[in-house]
Design a protein around this motif. Structure first.
Motif, PDB file in Angstrom:
ATOM      1  N   TYR A   1      -3.257  12.949  -5.033  1.00 60.02           N
ATOM      2  CA  TYR A   1      -4.367  13.053  -4.253  1.00 60.02           C
ATOM      3  C   TYR A   1      -4.352  12.150  -3.026  1.00 60.02           C
ATOM      4  O   TYR A   1      -5.405  11.368  -2.723  1.00 60.02           O
ATOM      5  CB  TYR A   1      -5.725  13.097  -4.850  1.00 60.02           C
ATOM      6  N   SER A   2      -3.388  12.027  -2.556  1.00 57.70           N
ATOM      7  CA  SER A   2      -3.121  10.953  -1.333  1.00 57.70           C
ATOM      8  C   SER A   2      -2.694  11.657  -0.087  1.00 57.70           C
ATOM      9  O   SER A   2      -1.541  12.487  -0.278  1.00 57.70           O
ATOM     10  CB  SER A   2      -2.448   9.921  -1.692  1.00 57.70           C
ATOM     11  N   ASP A   3      -2.812  11.236   1.129  1.00 56.81           N
ATOM     12  CA  ASP A   3      -2.226  11.845   2.343  1.00 56.81           C
ATOM     13  C   ASP A   3      -1.071  10.581   2.697  1.00 56.81           C
ATOM     14  O   ASP A   3      -0.233  11.046   3.514  1.00 56.81           O
ATOM     15  CB  ASP A   3      -3.086  11.827   3.510  1.00 56.81           C
ATOM     16  N   HIS A   4      -0.900   9.656   1.683  1.00 53.00           N
ATOM     17  CA  HIS A   4       0.137   8.825   1.844  1.00 53.00           C
ATOM     18  C   HIS A   4       0.305   7.860   3.280  1.00 53.00           C
ATOM     19  O   HIS A   4       1.217   7.540   3.816  1.00 53.00           O
ATOM     20  CB  HIS A   4       1.509   9.358   1.507  1.00 53.00           C
ATOM     21  N   LYS A   5      -1.136   7.786   3.804  1.00 51.25           N
ATOM     22  CA  LYS A   5      -0.989   7.215   5.066  1.00 51.25           C
ATOM     23  C   LYS A   5      -2.077   5.994   5.016  1.00 51.25           C
ATOM     24  O   LYS A   5      -2.728   5.476   5.823  1.00 51.25           O
ATOM     25  CB  LYS A   5      -1.571   8.221   6.073  1.00 51.25           C
ATOM     26  N   GLU A   6      -2.461   5.664   3.815  1.00 47.02           N
ATOM     27  CA  GLU A   6      -3.446   4.574   3.511  1.00 47.02           C
ATOM     28  C   GLU A   6      -2.999   3.302   4.212  1.00 47.02           C
ATOM     29  O   GLU A   6      -3.991   2.550   4.523  1.00 47.02           O
ATOM     30  CB  GLU A   6      -3.564   4.242   1.927  1.00 47.02           C
ATOM     31  N   GLN A   7      -1.750   2.892   4.238  1.00 47.49           N
ATOM     32  CA  GLN A   7      -1.286   1.784   4.975  1.00 47.49           C
ATOM     33  C   GLN A   7      -1.770   1.628   6.396  1.00 47.49           C
ATOM     34  O   GLN A   7      -2.198   0.569   7.001  1.00 47.49           O
ATOM     35  CB  GLN A   7      -0.071   1.414   4.723  1.00 47.49           C
ATOM     36  N   PHE A   8      -1.722   2.770   7.133  1.00 46.25           N
ATOM     37  CA  PHE A   8      -2.046   2.962   8.426  1.00 46.25           C
ATOM     38  C   PHE A   8      -3.389   3.011   8.636  1.00 46.25           C
ATOM     39  O   PHE A   8      -3.996   2.368   9.650  1.00 46.25           O
ATOM     40  CB  PHE A   8      -1.510   4.454   9.101  1.00 46.25           C
TER      41      PHE A   8
ATOM     42  N   ILE B   1       0.859  -1.167  -0.103  1.00 42.62           N
ATOM     43  CA  ILE B   1      -0.059   0.116  -0.068  1.00 42.62           C
ATOM     44  C   ILE B   1       0.869   1.142   0.212  1.00 42.62           C
ATOM     45  O   ILE B   1       0.648   2.328  -0.793  1.00 42.62           O
ATOM     46  CB  ILE B   1      -0.815  -0.036   1.134  1.00 42.62           C
ATOM     47  N   GLU B   2       1.888   1.224   0.869  1.00 45.13           N
ATOM     48  CA  GLU B   2       3.023   2.342   0.867  1.00 45.13           C
ATOM     49  C   GLU B   2       3.445   2.513  -0.445  1.00 45.13           C
ATOM     50  O   GLU B   2       3.472   3.785  -1.059  1.00 45.13           O
ATOM     51  CB  GLU B   2       3.940   1.929   1.755  1.00 45.13           C
ATOM     52  N   LYS B   3       3.887   1.645  -1.284  1.00 45.93           N
ATOM     53  CA  LYS B   3       4.290   1.767  -2.530  1.00 45.93           C
ATOM     54  C   LYS B   3       3.341   2.157  -3.419  1.00 45.93           C
ATOM     55  O   LYS B   3       3.686   3.146  -4.353  1.00 45.93           O
ATOM     56  CB  LYS B   3       5.225   0.533  -3.168  1.00 45.93           C
TER      57      LYS B   3
ATOM     58  N   PRO C   1      -8.777   1.014   0.808  1.00 44.04           N
ATOM     59  CA  PRO C   1      -8.303   1.485  -0.514  1.00 44.04           C
ATOM     60  C   PRO C   1      -8.223   0.085  -1.382  1.00 44.04           C
ATOM     61  O   PRO C   1      -8.117  -0.834  -0.974  1.00 44.04           O
ATOM     62  CB  PRO C   1      -6.760   2.067  -0.386  1.00 44.04           C
ATOM     63  N   VAL C   2      -8.129   0.492  -2.760  1.00 41.68           N
ATOM     64  CA  VAL C   2      -7.521  -0.655  -3.717  1.00 41.68           C
ATOM     65  C   VAL C   2      -6.229  -0.337  -4.044  1.00 41.68           C
ATOM     66  O   VAL C   2      -5.886   0.883  -4.417  1.00 41.68           O
ATOM     67  CB  VAL C   2      -8.572  -0.721  -4.932  1.00 41.68           C
ATOM     68  N   SER C   3      -5.271  -1.171  -3.997  1.00 43.65           N
ATOM     69  CA  SER C   3      -3.663  -0.970  -3.959  1.00 43.65           C
ATOM     70  C   SER C   3      -3.094  -1.918  -5.051  1.00 43.65           C
ATOM     71  O   SER C   3      -3.250  -3.259  -4.685  1.00 43.65           O
ATOM     72  CB  SER C   3      -3.028  -0.930  -2.707  1.00 43.65           C
ATOM     73  N   VAL C   4      -2.262  -1.451  -5.943  1.00 49.06           N
ATOM     74  CA  VAL C   4      -1.399  -2.432  -6.575  1.00 49.06           C
ATOM     75  C   VAL C   4      -0.103  -1.686  -6.799  1.00 49.06           C
ATOM     76  O   VAL C   4       0.157  -0.610  -6.982  1.00 49.06           O
ATOM     77  CB  VAL C   4      -2.141  -2.642  -8.228  1.00 49.06           C
ATOM     78  N   LEU C   5       1.045  -2.948  -6.721  1.00 41.76           N
ATOM     79  CA  LEU C   5       2.342  -2.476  -6.875  1.00 41.76           C
ATOM     80  C   LEU C   5       2.439  -1.806  -8.166  1.00 41.76           C
ATOM     81  O   LEU C   5       2.261  -1.926  -9.235  1.00 41.76           O
ATOM     82  CB  LEU C   5       3.264  -3.618  -6.741  1.00 41.76           C
ATOM     83  N   PRO C   6       3.311  -0.582  -8.128  1.00 52.67           N
ATOM     84  CA  PRO C   6       3.314   0.201  -9.273  1.00 52.67           C
ATOM     85  C   PRO C   6       3.740  -0.570 -10.596  1.00 52.67           C
ATOM     86  O   PRO C   6       3.169  -0.506 -11.660  1.00 52.67           O
ATOM     87  CB  PRO C   6       4.533   1.109  -9.018  1.00 52.67           C
ATOM     88  N   GLU C   7       4.579  -1.534 -10.555  1.00 49.48           N
ATOM     89  CA  GLU C   7       5.185  -2.448 -11.696  1.00 49.48           C
ATOM     90  C   GLU C   7       4.230  -3.203 -11.867  1.00 49.48           C
ATOM     91  O   GLU C   7       4.239  -3.913 -13.024  1.00 49.48           O
ATOM     92  CB  GLU C   7       6.502  -2.970 -11.195  1.00 49.48           C
ATOM     93  N   PHE C   8       2.858  -3.562 -11.279  1.00 53.58           N
ATOM     94  CA  PHE C   8       2.141  -4.286 -11.675  1.00 53.58           C
ATOM     95  C   PHE C   8       0.741  -3.528 -12.145  1.00 53.58           C
ATOM     96  O   PHE C   8      -0.366  -4.195 -12.520  1.00 53.58           O
ATOM     97  CB  PHE C   8       1.643  -5.359 -10.509  1.00 53.58           C
ATOM     98  N   GLN C   9       0.970  -2.222 -12.019  1.00 57.13           N
ATOM     99  CA  GLN C   9      -0.471  -1.395 -12.213  1.00 57.13           C
ATOM    100  C   GLN C   9      -0.702  -1.462 -13.844  1.00 57.13           C
ATOM    101  O   GLN C   9       0.146  -1.606 -14.798  1.00 57.13           O
ATOM    102  CB  GLN C   9      -0.207  -0.130 -12.046  1.00 57.13           C
ATOM    103  N   GLY C  10      -2.024  -1.204 -14.352  1.00 57.95           N
ATOM    104  CA  GLY C  10      -2.320  -1.409 -15.721  1.00 57.95           C
ATOM    105  C   GLY C  10      -2.521  -2.685 -16.371  1.00 57.95           C
ATOM    106  O   GLY C  10      -2.369  -2.690 -17.637  1.00 57.95           O
TER     107      GLY C  10
END
Length: 176
Positions: free
Chosen positions: A29-36, A20-22, A86-95
């Motif tokens: 548009y994120s507070d970068h705290k979704e993992q918490f 989630i952090e990555k 949230p819905v989260s996908v590692l950047p290298e696996f997005q799309g």
């Protein structure tokens, strides 16, 4: 690429936290705290273990989605619903369709558990492809000031939003 979807378990928590952090690291548009938020929600009464879902590729967790309980309330009635966040996908696996698979699998699981709708705050160009509509169409109002085009709802069953209107009541965990 074979994508395996399954319920998250405690052994996944560290990997999911990092994922989630990555995933949100470069989101504007994120507070970068979704993992918490996910950590807090797991410990709350809003948590539904079957609706914390991971996507794996070659035994590596590459995606995660979480649906938690919320309420839509008006003067005379209260309706149970779910929050997708949230819905989260590692950047290298997005799309690569992983987010879509997580959303659709989550909808099916939620429907089997008896839930009739899902509410989210999200990108207006992404979620309508899954059937999400603007909350304002149903006179459903968010408790925070956000653009109407980002407030969406989907009915998981036929007539799942029939007669539903009111204010979205998120669990207090969302605001801690």
């Amino acid at each position: 690429m074979e994508i395996k979807l399954r319920q998250e378990n405690e052994n996944d928590y560290k990997s999911v936290f990092e994922l989630i952090e990555k995933a949100f690291e470069k989101e504007e548009y994120s507070d970068h705290k979704e993992q918490f938020l996910v950590e807090r929600l797991r410990k709350s009464e809003a948590f539904i273990p079957e609706l914390s879902i991971v996507a794996e590729v070659e035994n590596k967790i590459v995606g995660h989605i979480l649906f938690t309980k919320l309420e839509i309330k008006n003067e005379s009635q209260s309706f149970q619903s779910l929050a997708l966040a949230p819905v989260s996908v590692l950047p290298e696996f997005q799309g690569k369709g992983i987010g879509s698979k997580l959303i659709l699998y989550g909808h099916e699981t939620a429907k089997k558990l008896g839930y009739k709708s899902v509410i989210l705050l999200g990108h207006q160009d992404y979620y309508p492809r899954f059937g999400y509509e603007l909350c304002e169409k149903y006179n459903i109002k968010m408790p925070i000031d956000v653009p109407a085009e980002n407030c969406m709802v989907i009915s998981l069953t036929e007539n799942g939003l029939s007669g539903v209107s009111g204010n979205v009541i998120y669990p207090s965990t969302f605001f801690e």
